[in-house]
Design a protein around this motif. Structure first.
Motif: not given
Length: 350
Positions: A91-107
């Protein structure tokens, strides 16, 4: 040769913009020590979490591609990919297909930022260790040994398993439960449970408590192979107050569109609205991919509501500008949460 050690001087809460000003390559300030007792993958993962905790990496910031970071650290590409995958599952990162990996907006990210005091305590301890010439590798080994000894002196920890659909919404619920409970929980995807995947079934059989949502409670109760008298506790999931307020304020027969990462997620959110008593408006559903292909269709709706994972992707693409866009955040029934916490306390005291 001295091992590469990251000097954790992040009191100034550096942003990536400040880092970019002093680092034209946008490389993360991460360094690894191949001789340290901690695995390289763990070194990288913990430093990424540290950068998030102190604001050097902020919610929504993009991480370097795996090949770029692997080249920077002179590490194996698969090692970096594994770190990104592990932090995404946590839950620390989020992967978006074709765009990359980002810091997630999670609890868990918000809690990491809010509760970063232990990093300051570690920094103070390491500063004291340097004064008596203890190397970083020796400090890490001693800290780990101390943690193992202290945890071993305590009673065996509870084994908790959370069962939900393996989807962005399911993972969002998992992180909500984990944040409320404050204990490690194994996530079991519903598809793996149905298929009786061996590792998942072993976790379920050995669990002290199986946690799920009301959508799966009855199905879990009638499953074979879990063992006799397996305790299953169900939590009710509801729309957030903000979502209910927006939906309730719409006029009769207003048109609302619910956007999910896929159609199944959107339909589940629609069902939650219905169960909450929202029946005076017309609610339609769409998958994120449909909206990306036909954004002009959004103009016909009076209000838009998208799941949190879908909102992260929409925010990145900046493709939606609607005056009445709300994020469909989920919340757990507070009474059910009290029951869960009381049950866990009881199990811990036995």
């Amino acid at each position: 040769m001295q091992p590469n050690v990251l000097p954790f001087r992040l009191r100034e809460n550096l942003s990536l913009n400040k880092l970019a000003a002093t680092n034209p390559t946008n490389a993360l300030p991460i360094q690894i020590d191949p001789k340290a007792p901690l695995a390289i993958s763990a070194q990288i993962a913990e430093q990424i979490k540290l950068l998030i905790a102190f604001g050097a990496l902020q919610i929504g910031d993009a991480l370097p591609p795996t090949t770029t970071l692997a080249k920077q650290l002179q590490a194996n590409h698969n090692t970096i990919a594994g770190v990104y995958s592990s932090l995404t599952d946590s839950g620390y990162l989020t992967a978006q297909r074709g765009k990359g990996t980002f810091v997630a907006d999670t609890l868990c990210v918000q809690n990491l930022i809010k509760n970063n005091r232990h990093y300051l305590l570690l920094r103070q301890a390491f500063t004291a260790a340097q004064e008596i010439n203890i190397s970083p590798a020796e400090f890490a080994g001693a800290a780990y040994a101390q943690a193992v000894m202290l945890s071993g002196a305590q009673s065996n920890p509870l084994k908790l398993v959370f069962v939900e659909e393996q989807s962005p919404s399911g993972l969002e619920l998992y992180h909500l439960v984990q944040a409320e409970v404050g204990l490690p929980i194994f996530f079991a995807g519903w598809i793996d449970v149905i298929a009786q995947q061996p590792e998942v079934m072993n976790q379920l059989r050995s669990a002290d408590l199986v946690i799920t949502t009301t959508a799966y409670a009855a199905l879990m109760a009638h499953m074979s192979g879990l063992g006799q008298n397996k305790e299953i506790l169900a939590l009710e999931v509801r729309p957030s107050v903000e979502v209910l307020t927006q939906a309730s304020s719409l006029p009769q027969d207003a048109q609302m569109l619910i956007i999910g990462c896929d159609r199944a997620e959107a339909k589940r959110l629609k069902q939650m609205l219905k169960e909450a008593g929202i029946s005076h408006i017309q609610v339609q559903t769409a998958a994120l991919e449909q909206i990306q292909q036909h954004p002009q269709k959004l103009e016909q709706f009076d209000a838009l509501c998208c799941s949190l994972p879908a909102q992260v992707q929409l925010q990145t693409t900046k493709m939606i500008h609607h005056p009445h866009l709300t994020v469909f955040r989920l919340r757990l029934d507070p009474t059910h949460l009290l029951v869960l916490k009381a049950r866990i306390n009881s199990l811990q005291s036995n």
